[in-house]
Design a protein around this motif. Structure first.
Motif, PDB file in Angstrom:
ATOM      1  N   PRO A 266       2.862  -0.325  -4.562  1.00 52.08           N
ATOM      2  CA  PRO A 266       3.744   0.231  -3.528  1.00 52.08           C
ATOM      3  C   PRO A 266       4.523  -0.858  -2.797  1.00 52.08           C
ATOM      4  O   PRO A 266       4.167  -2.040  -2.812  1.00 52.08           O
ATOM      5  CB  PRO A 266       2.769   0.934  -2.582  1.00 52.08           C
ATOM      6  N   ASP A 267       5.589  -0.430  -2.144  1.00 51.45           N
ATOM      7  CA  ASP A 267       6.321  -1.295  -1.218  1.00 51.45           C
ATOM      8  C   ASP A 267       5.384  -1.577  -0.043  1.00 51.45           C
ATOM      9  O   ASP A 267       5.059  -0.671   0.732  1.00 51.45           O
ATOM     10  CB  ASP A 267       7.589  -0.567  -0.752  1.00 51.45           C
ATOM     11  N   ARG A 268       4.961  -2.824   0.074  1.00 55.64           N
ATOM     12  CA  ARG A 268       3.929  -3.136   1.066  1.00 55.64           C
ATOM     13  C   ARG A 268       4.518  -3.500   2.436  1.00 55.64           C
ATOM     14  O   ARG A 268       3.814  -4.045   3.289  1.00 55.64           O
ATOM     15  CB  ARG A 268       3.028  -4.250   0.524  1.00 55.64           C
ATOM     16  N   SER A 269       5.793  -3.155   2.639  1.00 54.21           N
ATOM     17  CA  SER A 269       6.392  -3.318   3.962  1.00 54.21           C
ATOM     18  C   SER A 269       6.568  -1.972   4.665  1.00 54.21           C
ATOM     19  O   SER A 269       7.005  -1.934   5.819  1.00 54.21           O
ATOM     20  CB  SER A 269       7.763  -4.011   3.848  1.00 54.21           C
ATOM     21  N   GLN A 270       6.232  -0.891   3.994  1.00 56.01           N
ATOM     22  CA  GLN A 270       6.434   0.438   4.586  1.00 56.01           C
ATOM     23  C   GLN A 270       5.390   0.705   5.675  1.00 56.01           C
ATOM     24  O   GLN A 270       4.262   0.189   5.615  1.00 56.01           O
ATOM     25  CB  GLN A 270       6.401   1.518   3.522  1.00 56.01           C
ATOM     26  N   PRO A 271       5.728   1.530   6.662  1.00 60.79           N
ATOM     27  CA  PRO A 271       4.847   1.754   7.814  1.00 60.79           C
ATOM     28  C   PRO A 271       3.749   2.786   7.571  1.00 60.79           C
ATOM     29  O   PRO A 271       3.071   3.200   8.513  1.00 60.79           O
ATOM     30  CB  PRO A 271       5.814   2.230   8.897  1.00 60.79           C
ATOM     31  N   VAL A 272       3.588   3.217   6.335  1.00 59.82           N
ATOM     32  CA  VAL A 272       2.506   4.120   5.945  1.00 59.82           C
ATOM     33  C   VAL A 272       1.639   3.373   4.944  1.00 59.82           C
ATOM     34  O   VAL A 272       2.142   2.734   4.019  1.00 59.82           O
ATOM     35  CB  VAL A 272       3.057   5.419   5.321  1.00 59.82           C
ATOM     36  N   LEU A 273       0.335   3.439   5.120  1.00 60.91           N
ATOM     37  CA  LEU A 273      -0.595   2.770   4.230  1.00 60.91           C
ATOM     38  C   LEU A 273      -1.075   3.757   3.165  1.00 60.91           C
ATOM     39  O   LEU A 273      -1.012   4.973   3.354  1.00 60.91           O
ATOM     40  CB  LEU A 273      -1.786   2.250   5.040  1.00 60.91           C
ATOM     41  N   ALA A 274      -1.527   3.255   2.043  1.00 63.68           N
ATOM     42  CA  ALA A 274      -2.087   4.109   1.001  1.00 63.68           C
ATOM     43  C   ALA A 274      -3.451   3.568   0.591  1.00 63.68           C
ATOM     44  O   ALA A 274      -3.784   2.409   0.843  1.00 63.68           O
ATOM     45  CB  ALA A 274      -1.152   4.173  -0.199  1.00 63.68           C
ATOM     46  N   PHE A 275      -4.206   4.440  -0.071  1.00 59.92           N
ATOM     47  CA  PHE A 275      -5.522   4.044  -0.575  1.00 59.92           C
ATOM     48  C   PHE A 275      -5.815   4.902  -1.799  1.00 59.92           C
ATOM     49  O   PHE A 275      -5.414   6.060  -1.880  1.00 59.92           O
ATOM     50  CB  PHE A 275      -6.598   4.257   0.498  1.00 59.92           C
ATOM     51  N   GLY A 276      -6.482   4.318  -2.789  1.00 62.63           N
ATOM     52  CA  GLY A 276      -6.788   5.063  -4.006  1.00 62.63           C
ATOM     53  C   GLY A 276      -5.612   5.085  -4.974  1.00 62.63           C
ATOM     54  O   GLY A 276      -4.852   4.119  -5.083  1.00 62.63           O
ATOM     55  N   GLY A 277      -5.436   6.204  -5.656  1.00 57.84           N
ATOM     56  CA  GLY A 277      -4.369   6.314  -6.638  1.00 57.84           C
ATOM     57  C   GLY A 277      -2.993   6.102  -6.049  1.00 57.84           C
ATOM     58  O   GLY A 277      -2.108   5.522  -6.690  1.00 57.84           O
ATOM     59  N   ALA A 278      -2.758   6.557  -4.828  1.00 57.86           N
ATOM     60  CA  ALA A 278      -1.469   6.369  -4.168  1.00 57.86           C
ATOM     61  C   ALA A 278      -1.181   4.894  -3.926  1.00 57.86           C
ATOM     62  O   ALA A 278      -0.018   4.492  -3.803  1.00 57.86           O
ATOM     63  CB  ALA A 278      -1.438   7.128  -2.840  1.00 57.86           C
ATOM     64  N   ALA A 279      -2.222   4.075  -3.851  1.00 62.14           N
ATOM     65  CA  ALA A 279      -2.077   2.637  -3.638  1.00 62.14           C
ATOM     66  C   ALA A 279      -2.153   1.859  -4.949  1.00 62.14           C
ATOM     67  O   ALA A 279      -2.305   0.636  -4.943  1.00 62.14           O
ATOM     68  CB  ALA A 279      -3.155   2.134  -2.687  1.00 62.14           C
ATOM     69  N   SER A 280      -2.038   2.563  -6.087  1.00 62.08           N
ATOM     70  CA  SER A 280      -2.079   1.938  -7.419  1.00 62.08           C
ATOM     71  C   SER A 280      -3.403   1.228  -7.681  1.00 62.08           C
ATOM     72  O   SER A 280      -3.441   0.179  -8.326  1.00 62.08           O
ATOM     73  CB  SER A 280      -0.912   0.959  -7.597  1.00 62.08           C
ATOM     74  N   TRP A 323      -1.974  -3.320   4.341  1.00 63.57           N
ATOM     75  CA  TRP A 323      -1.453  -3.733   3.030  1.00 63.57           C
ATOM     76  C   TRP A 323      -1.890  -5.154   2.685  1.00 63.57           C
ATOM     77  O   TRP A 323      -2.226  -5.450   1.528  1.00 63.57           O
ATOM     78  CB  TRP A 323       0.071  -3.640   3.008  1.00 63.57           C
ATOM     79  N   GLN A 324      -1.873  -6.031   3.660  1.00 60.49           N
ATOM     80  CA  GLN A 324      -2.271  -7.420   3.408  1.00 60.49           C
ATOM     81  C   GLN A 324      -3.728  -7.508   2.983  1.00 60.49           C
ATOM     82  O   GLN A 324      -4.095  -8.344   2.147  1.00 60.49           O
ATOM     83  CB  GLN A 324      -2.029  -8.268   4.665  1.00 60.49           C
ATOM     84  N   THR A 325      -4.573  -6.651   3.568  1.00 56.95           N
ATOM     85  CA  THR A 325      -5.992  -6.642   3.212  1.00 56.95           C
ATOM     86  C   THR A 325      -6.217  -5.990   1.849  1.00 56.95           C
ATOM     87  O   THR A 325      -6.999  -6.479   1.034  1.00 56.95           O
ATOM     88  CB  THR A 325      -6.803  -5.891   4.280  1.00 56.95           C
ATOM     89  N   LEU A 326      -5.519  -4.888   1.605  1.00 60.22           N
ATOM     90  CA  LEU A 326      -5.722  -4.140   0.364  1.00 60.22           C
ATOM     91  C   LEU A 326      -5.153  -4.871  -0.841  1.00 60.22           C
ATOM     92  O   LEU A 326      -5.761  -4.874  -1.921  1.00 60.22           O
ATOM     93  CB  LEU A 326      -5.078  -2.759   0.495  1.00 60.22           C
ATOM     94  N   TRP A 327      -3.989  -5.489  -0.661  1.00 60.74           N
ATOM     95  CA  TRP A 327      -3.336  -6.176  -1.773  1.00 60.74           C
ATOM     96  C   TRP A 327      -2.978  -7.613  -1.395  1.00 60.74           C
ATOM     97  O   TRP A 327      -1.808  -7.959  -1.262  1.00 60.74           O
ATOM     98  CB  TRP A 327      -2.080  -5.414  -2.220  1.00 60.74           C
ATOM     99  N   PRO A 328      -3.982  -8.489  -1.235  1.00 59.60           N
ATOM    100  CA  PRO A 328      -3.698  -9.909  -1.015  1.00 59.60           C
ATOM    101  C   PRO A 328      -3.090 -10.501  -2.291  1.00 59.60           C
ATOM    102  O   PRO A 328      -3.141  -9.899  -3.368  1.00 59.60           O
ATOM    103  CB  PRO A 328      -5.077 -10.505  -0.718  1.00 59.60           C
TER     104      PRO A 328
END
Length: 414
Positions: A266-280, A323-328
């Motif tokens: 995902p675009d990791r600058s967006q103001p909505v976070l994702a988790f699981g399949g939505a977060a790839s 996003w920084q934590t989920l996708w370093p």
């Protein structure tokens, strides 16, 4: 309008329950929006290597487990080809109700709204979620855990997304479709297929003995864009059974699976976070995700809990921390390596795939296990991939470097 929650989680599946429960355990005020009751039974099965759960002290969530774990990478039809490759590591099948209840119990107190999120509007301090019911929910941070098909998460368009498709049956049979007490990770033997079918994208059997005369057998396509249709998978599964002289005597459950294997991050600058399949978070090398949820959920919850303590942070800042934590950078680079590898495998014919997997499982057990579970640090992962290349025969090396020459994809819609 309802009061403002700390976090609003979209979705009611494994990813949503996982992150909601982890945040709730840390004192975060969490609410959820799900189209169905979050305690409704899950339809699909979830497998995992038992060592992944041992490391998390969650072995009690396993319903079935097998020490006899094998694959078949021969063409079939000969004594040598029909010899199994023994993995020597225990595999487990989740007790779906136990896994679901594990998270529900940890999320007691979370308010779940039975609704669907239609529109998200992120402001400086909070995000508004307009629902299909017309109600508007409000939270400092929204986490979309509603699956890979979510329309709320922005991601780059990198072309067609490959799907892992599977059709399976839990049932009883005229005789055992696989050896008693055995788990088969991949059976790529193809002597049940016609000559024309052998030129089409290959599929494999994933199967397990569930005990008491019940087996789960599933025909699976590793990855293809678009995904292999269910009727093709069902036909191939039937051909396997016919070739072995086995009939289905009782269908207890049919399983249909289709999920993306190479979804762009995902675009990791967006103001909505994702988790699981939505977060790839589906692993591009294996198609598995539950282990990643269990491993990565607590760390993400820790980071968000700390960020939420700063009342000056609004949705965009909170999402950025998430996003920084989920996708370093480390995980982003690993994900890119896996996606590159998957892209190569998708061009392989059945012969090259069999050679590849036979070579892959000749690696040290710790290496192939870490590769399939995405637990190898980046330097080790790169070393393992180089080792795999060194062990590969010339034709496979050529395919890994240049990509295999693809045959024309069949038109399954005809």
């Amino acid at each position: 309008m309802a009061s403002c929650a700390d976090v609003l989680v979209l979705g009611g599946g494994p990813a949503a329950l996982c992150i909601a429960s982890e945040l709730h355990q840390r004192g975060v005020v969490v609410e959820g929006i799900a189209p169905e009751p979050v305690d409704a039974p899950w339809p699909n099965t979830y497998g995992i290597w038992v060592d992944e759960l041992k490391a998390l002290n969650l072995e009690h969530l396993i319903e079935h487990r097998w020490n006899d774990t094998v694959s078949y990478f021969g063409a079939g039809g000969s004594e040598v080809a029909d010899q199994p490759l023994v993995h020597g590591i225990e595999y487990g099948l989740f007790d779906r109700a136990a896994l679901q209840n594990h998270w529900l119990q940890r999320a007691l107190g979370v308010v779940w709204h039975r609704d669907t999120a239609d529109h998200l509007e992120a402001g400086a301090d909070h995000t508004l979620v307009t629902c299909a019911s017309g109600k508007v929910r409000k939270a400092r941070l929204v986490i979309d855990a509603s699956g890979a098909g979510s329309s709320h998460i922005l991601r780059p368009d990198q072309g067609p997304v490959a799907g892992q498709a599977a059709y399976g049956v839990v049932g009883r049979f005229s005789e055992a479709p696989i050896s008693s007490g055995r788990f088969v990770l991949m059976d790529y033997r193809s002597n049940h297929l016609s000559e024309i079918q052998r030129l089409e994208p290959p599929t494999f059997l994933y199967a397990m003995d569930l005990g008491d005369g019940v087996f789960f057998i599933e025909e699976t396509s590793l990855a293809l864009a678009p995904g292999v249709p269910y009727d093709v998978l069902k036909q191939r599964l039937q051909q396997r059974l016919d070739q072995r002289g086995v009939q289905i005597t009782e269908v207890i459950h049919e399983e249909f699976c289709l999920f993306p294997m190479n979804l762009p991050l995902p675009d990791r600058s967006q103001p909505v976070l994702a988790f699981g399949g939505a977060a790839s978070m589906v692993h591009p090398a294996s198609g598995y995700m539950v282990g990643a949820l269990l491993r990565r959920g607590p760390g993400l919850a820790d980071a968000l809990t700390a960020a939420l303590a700063d009342t000056s942070l609004g949705s965009a800042d909170l999402a950025r921390r998430g996003w920084q934590t989920l996708w370093p950078t480390e995980l982003v680079l690993r994900h890119q390596l896996y996606q590159f590898g998957l892209g190569r495998l998708m061009g392989f014919n059945a012969s090259l795939l069999r050679t590849h997997f036979a070579t892959f499982f000749s690696l040290a057990r710790a290496d192939w296990f870490g590769f399939l579970t995405n637990t190898l640090p980046l330097p080790r992962l790169m070393a393992v991939m180089l080792r795999l290349f060194a062990l590969s025969p010339w034709e496979l090396r050529r395919g890994l470097v240049l990509g295999a020459e693809k045959s024309q994809a069949p038109d399954f819609s005809r």
